[in-house]
Design a protein around this motif. Structure first.
Motif, PDB file in Angstrom:
ATOM      1  N   ALA A 124       1.142  -1.010  -0.411  1.00 47.24           N
ATOM      2  CA  ALA A 124       0.208   0.113   0.319  1.00 47.24           C
ATOM      3  C   ALA A 124       1.105   1.282  -0.128  1.00 47.24           C
ATOM      4  CB  ALA A 124      -1.232   0.019   1.305  1.00 47.24           C
ATOM      5  N   GLU A 125       2.476   1.272   0.299  1.00 45.92           N
ATOM      6  CA  GLU A 125       3.076   1.914   0.130  1.00 45.92           C
ATOM      7  C   GLU A 125       4.461   1.520  -0.693  1.00 45.92           C
ATOM      8  OE1 GLU A 125       3.941   5.072   4.089  1.00 45.92           O
ATOM      9  OE2 GLU A 125       5.419   3.334   3.693  1.00 45.92           O
ATOM     10  N   ASN A 126       4.743   2.181  -1.212  1.00 46.55           N
ATOM     11  CA  ASN A 126       5.836   2.318  -1.394  1.00 46.55           C
ATOM     12  C   ASN A 126       7.018   3.497  -2.091  1.00 46.55           C
ATOM     13  OD1 ASN A 126       5.787  -0.777  -2.730  1.00 46.55           O
ATOM     14  ND2 ASN A 126       3.690   0.121  -3.846  1.00 46.55           N
ATOM     15  N   ALA A 127       8.310   3.387  -1.576  1.00 44.38           N
ATOM     16  CA  ALA A 127       9.815   3.860  -1.251  1.00 44.38           C
ATOM     17  C   ALA A 127      10.391   4.706  -2.704  1.00 44.38           C
ATOM     18  CB  ALA A 127      10.569   4.078  -0.353  1.00 44.38           C
ATOM     19  N   ASP A 128       9.990   3.401  -3.435  1.00 45.04           N
ATOM     20  CA  ASP A 128      10.756   4.232  -4.969  1.00 45.04           C
ATOM     21  C   ASP A 128       9.691   3.293  -6.291  1.00 45.04           C
ATOM     22  OD1 ASP A 128      12.696   4.340  -6.733  1.00 45.04           O
ATOM     23  OD2 ASP A 128      13.906   2.672  -6.352  1.00 45.04           O
ATOM     24  N   PRO A 129       8.827   3.695  -5.729  1.00 47.28           N
ATOM     25  CA  PRO A 129       7.801   3.237  -6.704  1.00 47.28           C
ATOM     26  C   PRO A 129       8.121   3.021  -8.068  1.00 47.28           C
ATOM     27  CG  PRO A 129       6.841   5.298  -6.712  1.00 47.28           C
ATOM     28  CD  PRO A 129       8.346   5.373  -5.304  1.00 47.28           C
ATOM     29  N   GLU A 130       9.081   3.921  -8.993  1.00 46.01           N
ATOM     30  CA  GLU A 130       9.575   3.797 -10.502  1.00 46.01           C
ATOM     31  C   GLU A 130      10.066   2.152 -10.383  1.00 46.01           C
ATOM     32  OE1 GLU A 130      11.709   7.352 -11.691  1.00 46.01           O
ATOM     33  OE2 GLU A 130       9.617   8.687 -11.629  1.00 46.01           O
ATOM     34  N   ASN A 131      11.069   1.472  -9.073  1.00 47.65           N
ATOM     35  CA  ASN A 131      11.199   0.432  -9.265  1.00 47.65           C
ATOM     36  C   ASN A 131      11.126  -0.344  -8.809  1.00 47.65           C
ATOM     37  OD1 ASN A 131      13.931   1.743 -10.601  1.00 47.65           O
ATOM     38  ND2 ASN A 131      14.109   3.066  -9.274  1.00 47.65           N
ATOM     39  N   THR A 132      10.485  -0.592  -7.346  1.00 44.20           N
ATOM     40  CA  THR A 132      10.730  -1.600  -6.633  1.00 44.20           C
ATOM     41  C   THR A 132       8.970  -1.397  -6.226  1.00 44.20           C
ATOM     42  OG1 THR A 132      11.144  -0.572  -5.224  1.00 44.20           O
ATOM     43  CG2 THR A 132      13.086  -1.949  -6.174  1.00 44.20           C
ATOM     44  N   ARG A 133       8.789  -2.656  -5.051  1.00 41.44           N
ATOM     45  CA  ARG A 133       7.555  -2.892  -4.552  1.00 41.44           C
ATOM     46  C   ARG A 133       8.112  -2.579  -3.099  1.00 41.44           C
ATOM     47  NH1 ARG A 133       2.416  -6.122  -6.815  1.00 41.44           N
ATOM     48  NH2 ARG A 133       4.397  -7.560  -6.076  1.00 41.44           N
ATOM     49  N   ASP A 134       7.038  -2.504  -1.681  1.00 41.90           N
ATOM     50  CA  ASP A 134       7.724  -2.382  -0.845  1.00 41.90           C
ATOM     51  C   ASP A 134       7.092  -3.560  -0.209  1.00 41.90           C
ATOM     52  OD1 ASP A 134       8.648  -0.192  -0.971  1.00 41.90           O
ATOM     53  OD2 ASP A 134       8.239   1.326   0.902  1.00 41.90           O
ATOM     54  N   PHE A 135       7.675  -4.617   0.086  1.00 49.92           N
ATOM     55  CA  PHE A 135       7.092  -6.157   0.862  1.00 49.92           C
ATOM     56  C   PHE A 135       7.202  -5.666   2.213  1.00 49.92           C
ATOM     57  CE2 PHE A 135       7.649 -10.868   1.458  1.00 49.92           C
ATOM     58  CZ  PHE A 135       6.228 -10.993   1.333  1.00 49.92           C
ATOM     59  N   LYS A 136       6.373  -5.196   2.865  1.00 46.68           N
ATOM     60  CA  LYS A 136       6.287  -4.905   4.392  1.00 46.68           C
ATOM     61  C   LYS A 136       4.702  -4.623   4.855  1.00 46.68           C
ATOM     62  CE  LYS A 136       7.002   0.120   4.451  1.00 46.68           C
ATOM     63  NZ  LYS A 136       6.022   0.418   3.278  1.00 46.68           N
ATOM     64  N   GLU A 137       5.001  -4.148   5.955  1.00 50.56           N
ATOM     65  CA  GLU A 137       3.573  -4.044   6.595  1.00 50.56           C
ATOM     66  C   GLU A 137       3.865  -2.684   7.123  1.00 50.56           C
ATOM     67  OE1 GLU A 137       0.017  -6.886   8.101  1.00 50.56           O
ATOM     68  OE2 GLU A 137       2.193  -7.916   8.678  1.00 50.56           O
ATOM     69  N   ALA A 138       2.877  -1.722   8.007  1.00 53.80           N
ATOM     70  CA  ALA A 138       3.422  -1.178   9.071  1.00 53.80           C
ATOM     71  C   ALA A 138       1.886  -0.473   9.442  1.00 53.80           C
ATOM     72  CB  ALA A 138       3.881   0.815   7.998  1.00 53.80           C
ATOM     73  N   PHE A 139       2.406   0.017  10.762  1.00 54.44           N
ATOM     74  CA  PHE A 139       1.157   0.429  11.439  1.00 54.44           C
ATOM     75  C   PHE A 139       2.096   1.963  12.468  1.00 54.44           C
ATOM     76  CE2 PHE A 139      -0.514   1.839  15.950  1.00 54.44           C
ATOM     77  CZ  PHE A 139      -2.206   1.930  15.696  1.00 54.44           C
ATOM     78  N   ASP A 140       1.256   3.749  11.961  1.00 52.50           N
ATOM     79  CA  ASP A 140       1.621   4.347  12.054  1.00 52.50           C
ATOM     80  C   ASP A 140       1.061   5.420  13.334  1.00 52.50           C
ATOM     81  OD1 ASP A 140       3.605   4.490  10.464  1.00 52.50           O
ATOM     82  OD2 ASP A 140       3.167   6.007   8.515  1.00 52.50           O
ATOM     83  N   TYR A 141       1.479   5.840  14.370  1.00 54.93           N
ATOM     84  CA  TYR A 141       0.813   6.456  15.092  1.00 54.93           C
ATOM     85  C   TYR A 141       2.070   8.176  15.683  1.00 54.93           C
ATOM     86  CZ  TYR A 141       4.123   4.260  18.671  1.00 54.93           C
ATOM     87  OH  TYR A 141       4.856   4.115  19.486  1.00 54.93           O
ATOM     88  N   GLY A 142       0.760   8.920  16.385  1.00 50.63           N
ATOM     89  CA  GLY A 142       1.360  10.268  17.357  1.00 50.63           C
ATOM     90  C   GLY A 142       1.445   9.789  18.130  1.00 50.63           C
ATOM     91  N   ALA A 143       1.168  11.496  19.133  1.00 53.06           N
ATOM     92  CA  ALA A 143       1.163  11.944  19.483  1.00 53.06           C
ATOM     93  C   ALA A 143      -0.364  12.191  19.719  1.00 53.06           C
ATOM     94  CB  ALA A 143       1.242  13.834  20.142  1.00 53.06           C
ATOM     95  N   HIS A 144      -1.632  11.582  20.669  1.00 55.18           N
ATOM     96  CA  HIS A 144      -2.498  12.127  21.136  1.00 55.18           C
ATOM     97  C   HIS A 144      -3.280  13.592  21.141  1.00 55.18           C
ATOM     98  CE1 HIS A 144      -7.166  11.104  21.715  1.00 55.18           C
ATOM     99  NE2 HIS A 144      -6.923  11.536  22.026  1.00 55.18           N
ATOM    100  N   GLU A 145      -4.286  13.967  19.281  1.00 53.01           N
ATOM    101  CA  GLU A 145      -5.047  14.833  19.503  1.00 53.01           C
ATOM    102  C   GLU A 145      -6.288  14.523  19.246  1.00 53.01           C
ATOM    103  OE1 GLU A 145      -3.258  18.663  18.073  1.00 53.01           O
ATOM    104  OE2 GLU A 145      -1.099  18.382  18.999  1.00 53.01           O
ATOM    105  N   ASP A 146      -7.277  15.732  20.377  1.00 47.41           N
ATOM    106  CA  ASP A 146      -8.276  14.996  19.968  1.00 47.41           C
ATOM    107  C   ASP A 146      -9.466  15.949  18.320  1.00 47.41           C
ATOM    108  OD1 ASP A 146      -9.290  13.489  21.626  1.00 47.41           O
ATOM    109  OD2 ASP A 146      -9.972  15.882  23.067  1.00 47.41           O
ATOM    110  N   ASP A 147      -8.308  16.975  18.023  1.00 49.63           N
ATOM    111  CA  ASP A 147      -8.583  17.932  16.505  1.00 49.63           C
ATOM    112  C   ASP A 147      -7.516  17.457  15.901  1.00 49.63           C
ATOM    113  OD1 ASP A 147      -9.982  19.618  18.008  1.00 49.63           O
ATOM    114  OD2 ASP A 147      -8.894  21.016  18.606  1.00 49.63           O
ATOM    115  N   VAL A 148      -8.719  17.279  14.662  1.00 48.01           N
ATOM    116  CA  VAL A 148      -7.751  16.844  13.409  1.00 48.01           C
ATOM    117  C   VAL A 148      -7.053  17.638  12.294  1.00 48.01           C
ATOM    118  CG1 VAL A 148      -8.591  15.365  11.297  1.00 48.01           C
ATOM    119  CG2 VAL A 148      -9.208  14.434  13.366  1.00 48.01           C
ATOM    120  N   SER A 149      -6.278  17.038  11.887  1.00 52.76           N
ATOM    121  CA  SER A 149      -5.364  18.240  10.899  1.00 52.76           C
ATOM    122  C   SER A 149      -4.850  17.370  10.000  1.00 52.76           C
ATOM    123  CB  SER A 149      -4.842  19.812  11.174  1.00 52.76           C
ATOM    124  OG  SER A 149      -3.645  19.353  12.240  1.00 52.76           O
ATOM    125  N   ALA A 150      -3.866  17.758   9.221  1.00 51.63           N
ATOM    126  CA  ALA A 150      -2.714  17.136   8.532  1.00 51.63           C
ATOM    127  C   ALA A 150      -1.459  16.901   9.575  1.00 51.63           C
ATOM    128  CB  ALA A 150      -2.200  17.857   7.502  1.00 51.63           C
TER     129      ALA A 150
END
Length: 329
Positions: free
Chosen positions: A100-126
């Motif tokens: 679902a995510e590829n770091a070098d899409p012109e040349n390869t496909r990323d064979f991995k799975e990931a989970f991302d998180y960060g500091a919790h906030e109630d308001d949603v923005s980028a």
């Protein structure tokens, strides 16, 4: 394996000294931060990657984070999919399936799975908002939040050392790190059945977008760093260390004096590989441009100014289709 694949995944096996190990205890305890900063500055000019030891993060905390990581990726696919990053909107947090995510899409496909998180906030923005968490793992949230907080403290120490290495005050970069974008990522690299095919790779060749990365990797290995001769150099696991690399923001701030180094992961070990990178950028609305003391008549500015959050968001929009329908703030 084909000859072409052998060439693609060939890695110069080297002694650890080619990617230096720096003892940062004098930075952590305050006994000699300038001495550590001098070492970091030299390595950032020559390599862009280095190991740190005596970093102060308890081994049991790191082990607990790996246990939580393995338990998460062992969940049924349906459970992980309920946390798919597409459901998080511009916050860009949650589960990222294989391919679902590829770091070098012109040349390869990323064979991995990931989970991302960060500091919790109630308001949603980028890049800011709540973290989706698996209901099946009630202890997961507490473990993740404690680790993120610890990485943030270590990152601030390392950022202060980078400032010192540039003959700036220790707190120089605090002005751009009041509320920085951070991503704590959990990664799972299955063994590559294709054994190094051109199409599938753990993660393709790339530089990191942010200020710096603190990486914990398990004992399996697979991280490779491209040196200035164009050779792929192994960055094997070293017990008790993190691997630090600087990203595109520092390369721009230093006008190219410090290198944002290309790297990739190739997991042909036959074993499951897990790693836990922490990424710290800068505040969303901060303008990134070469520092005055890195620009001169002989070395004019090589990079145009850009806004940290907009730059990062543009890179993510290119990867995640769901972001194309969301505003950036």
């Amino acid at each position: 394996m084909s000859a072409e694949s052998n060439i693609l995944l060939a890695c110069k096996q080297t002694a650890f000294s080619e990617i230096p190990i720096i003892d940062i205890s004098p930075l952590i305890d305050g006994s000699d931060p300038r001495g550590v900063a001098k070492q970091i500055g030299q390595v950032c000019e020559e390599v862009g990657f280095f190991y740190v030891k005596n970093h102060g993060v308890p081994a049991d905390m790191i082990e607990g984070m790996y246990q939580a990581t393995e338990r998460f990726f062992d969940l049924p696919f349906e459970a992980k999919q309920r946390l798919n990053v597409a459901h998080s909107g511009p916050t860009v947090r949650g589960y990222i399936p294989t391919y679902a995510e590829n770091a070098d899409p012109e040349n390869t496909r990323d064979f991995k799975e990931a989970f991302d998180y960060g500091a919790h906030e109630d308001d949603v923005s980028a890049f800011f908002g709540p973290n989706p968490m698996p209901a099946e793992l009630p202890e997961f949230k507490e473990t993740c939040e404690a680790y993120h907080s610890t990485m943030m403290a270590l990152a601030r120490k390392l950022v202060s050392a980078i400032a010192l290495s540039l003959d700036l005050p220790t707190d120089h970069f605090e002005a751009i790190h009041r509320k920085p974008i951070t991503i704590q990522r959990l990664l799972h690299y299955p063994p590559q059945d294709s054994a190094g095919s051109k199409e599938d790779i753990g993660i393709g060749a790339h530089t990191d977008y942010g200020f710096l990365t603190i990486l914990s990797q398990d004992s399996v290995g697979g991280l490779q760093v491209r040196n200035r001769d164009g050779d792929w150099v192994s960055a094997p696991p070293v017990e008790g260390t993190f691997i630090i690399n600087i990203g595109d923001l520092v390369q721009t701030l230093t006008n190219g004096r410090y290198s944002s180094t290309v790297h990739r992961v190739v997991n042909t070990s036959g074993a499951e590989r897990y790693s836990i990178p922490f990424f710290i950028d800068a505040d969303y609305d901060v303008v990134i441009e070469p520092l005055p003391n890195c620009v001169s008549a002989e070395n004019p500015a090589r990079f145009a100014p850009f806004t940290c959050g907009e730059y990062k968001y543009s890179r993510f929009v290119a990867v995640y289709d769901h972001l194309k329908d969301h505003a950036t703030s």
